[in-house]
Scaffold this active site. Structure first.
Site, PDB file in Angstrom:
ATOM      1  N   ASP A 106      60.208-119.508   5.340  1.00  0.00           N
ATOM      2  CA  ASP A 106      60.375-119.845   6.755  1.00  0.00           C
ATOM      3  C   ASP A 106      59.155-120.649   7.167  1.00  0.00           C
ATOM      4  OD1 ASP A 106      62.719-118.482   6.805  1.00  0.00           O
ATOM      5  OD2 ASP A 106      61.953-116.714   7.828  1.00  0.00           O
ATOM      6  N   ASP A 140      74.193-116.390  10.515  1.00  0.00           N
ATOM      7  CA  ASP A 140      73.530-115.121  10.819  1.00  0.00           C
ATOM      8  C   ASP A 140      74.603-114.193  11.342  1.00  0.00           C
ATOM      9  OD1 ASP A 140      70.999-116.154  10.180  1.00  0.00           O
ATOM     10  OD2 ASP A 140      70.776-116.998  12.184  1.00  0.00           O
TER      11      ASP A 140
END
Lengths: 262, 194
Positions: free
Chosen positions: A21, A140
């Site tokens: 990330d 997600d």
């Protein structure tokens, strides 16, 4: 690696994918999508992972602002110059021009999430322009009290009324070439991947599914490949903080008769 | 100097970076003189066979490629375009290799094949110092069948040509530029060919 006792079985292997990330050009990891810690220089980490036998890398840019996005392109170029395994770049991608620039600088695939949900035609545009093989749909997802998995947007902050299975089906029809499925229930828990929804998507569609969220032990990877039917498994913090090291993980999986690249 | 053929199919940047890591100078170009005078030529490609062949024909790059005398390495779509014909868009290709390119059909395995698989049965200096069943990275829905020109095989759904060679023309279905140290060795071996 000593695998003399393991008979050669040729074929496509399951992939282990560390995820980095990225915010403002640095690697971070959100635990349950919150409380971010700094885990270092992404290029340095990418080189380490590729030398350790990672099969692929994913970079998810969580930089909020448009002007800072330029740092992502520069980062992609540096990564492409230095590593010799495939990598995917995602985070905030919403236009064909964004994708063209990332691919031109050496990314192999891009992942799209919220923008594709809001405008599904984006998937078709991208797959027509660059080919399905470089369009990864990131979802997600969260299991609600009704026992169904729903799509969440904006890094997990916005709930939708759409079931994950329905969105995945639509996206695959539009040309998504791979699904990167992150379970919000599991992410950051280290209690294992979401096996049910992973297996559901992996057996329902003819595109590879990358399972994400929940890896805590080597056995969790075995589970997600066997029960979850995942084509690839992604994890971040357990690799960044060396709780699991890729060579040991691959050796374990080989001993468990899961085909992996050595 | 290695010339990487520039056309409308694909991402050539990774190939150039891979050569750069080996300390090999390269140029991405569609200029006939530059391509002809290069010591080696790489014909990469990611994309669809039909528009790629159309583009090559319109610019007479098809004739140029077929007439090259130095070692040429096709990669991925490059390999497929060097065959006789591809089922992708029912496309007549360059015809360097006497092979057909077909679409994978499977009820249980996914198409495209994406990921790392073994290469074996090496019959070319391209694979010098590699070990049978070493792993390479591929992304493809179409494959060239096995034949006399096959110099390495891979099994996915069925055994197919992971690599082909005829005279000075070499081609690999996988991506050496993305295949870690194994891919690096293959590129090095190609550079060393005379």
């Amino acid at each position: 690696m000593d695998n003399s006792k393991i008979p050669v079985q040729r074929g496509l292997t399951r992939r282990i994918i560390p995820c980095l990330d990225i915010r403002d050009g640095r690697t971070v990891k959100g635990i349950n999508f919150e409380s971010i810690r700094d885990a270092g220089d992404p290029v340095e980490l990418a080189v380490v992972y590729s030398e350790q036998g990672a099969d692929e890398l994913v970079f998810l840019d969580i930089t909020a602002t448009v002007e800072k996005r330029k740092t992502l392109v520069a980062l992609v170029k540096r990564v492409a110059e230095q590593i010799n395994i495939p990598f995917t770049v995602g985070g905030g991608i919403s236009a064909v021009e964004d994708v063209a620039l990332l691919l031109k600088n050496g990314a192999d695939k891009v992942s799209v999430n919220t923008a594709a949900f809001k405008d599904p035609a984006l998937i078709k545009l991208l797959s027509n322009e660059f080919g399905s093989q470089c369009v990864v749909l990131a979802i997600d997802t969260k299991k609600e009290d009704d026992g169904e998995w729903y799509v969440y947007l904006n890094g997990g902050r916005t709930k939708t009324a759409t079931k994950t299975r329905d969105w995945a089906k639509h996206a695959v029809e539009l040309g998504a070439g791979e699904i990167l499925l992150t379970s919000m229930n599991n992410d950051g828990t280290k209690n294992g991947f979401a096996l049910d929804i992973t297996a559901d998507l992996a057996t329902r569609f003819n595109v590879p599914v990358i399972a994400s969220g929940g890896a805590g032990t080597e056995a969790h990877f075995k589970e997600v490949f066997e029960e979850g039917k995942a084509d690839a498994a992604l994890a971040a913090s357990i690799f960044h903080y060396k709780e699991i090291e890729i060579p040991a993980l691959k050796k374990y999986l080989q001993q468990q008769h899961i085909p992996v690249r050595n | 100097m290695v010339a990487i053929i520039q056309y409308n199919a694909g991402n050539v940047q990774s190939v150039q970076y891979a050569l750069q890591r080996l300390g090999v100078e390269s140029i991405v170009t569609d200029d006939e003189a530059l391509i002809r005078s290069a010591e080696k030529v790489i014909f990469p490609g990611v994309g669809h066979a039909a528009p790629a062949m159309k583009y090559l024909r319109e610019r007479e790059l098809d004739q140029l490629i077929n007439s090259l005398k130095q070692p040429v390495l096709g990669i991925c779509l490059g390999l497929q375009l060097m065959c006789n014909h591809s089922e992708e868009g029912d496309t007549v290709c360059l015809g360097i290799f006497n092979e057909q390119v077909r679409l994978f059909h499977s009820t249980d395995l996914k198409v495209p094949q994406i990921g790392w698989n073994n290469i074996y049965d090496f019959r070319s200096p391209l694979f010098h110092s590699l070990t049978e069943n070493d792993f390479v990275y591929s992304v493809h829905s179409y494959y060239a069948s096995l034949g006399n020109e096959t110099i390495a095989k891979t099994d996915y759904i069925l055994p197919y040509s992971a690599a082909l060679q005829k005279d000075n023309f070499y081609a690999v279905q996988f991506h050496p530029e993305k295949s870690g140290p194994v891919g690096e060795t293959i590129l090095k071996n190609f550079i060393k060919l005379s």
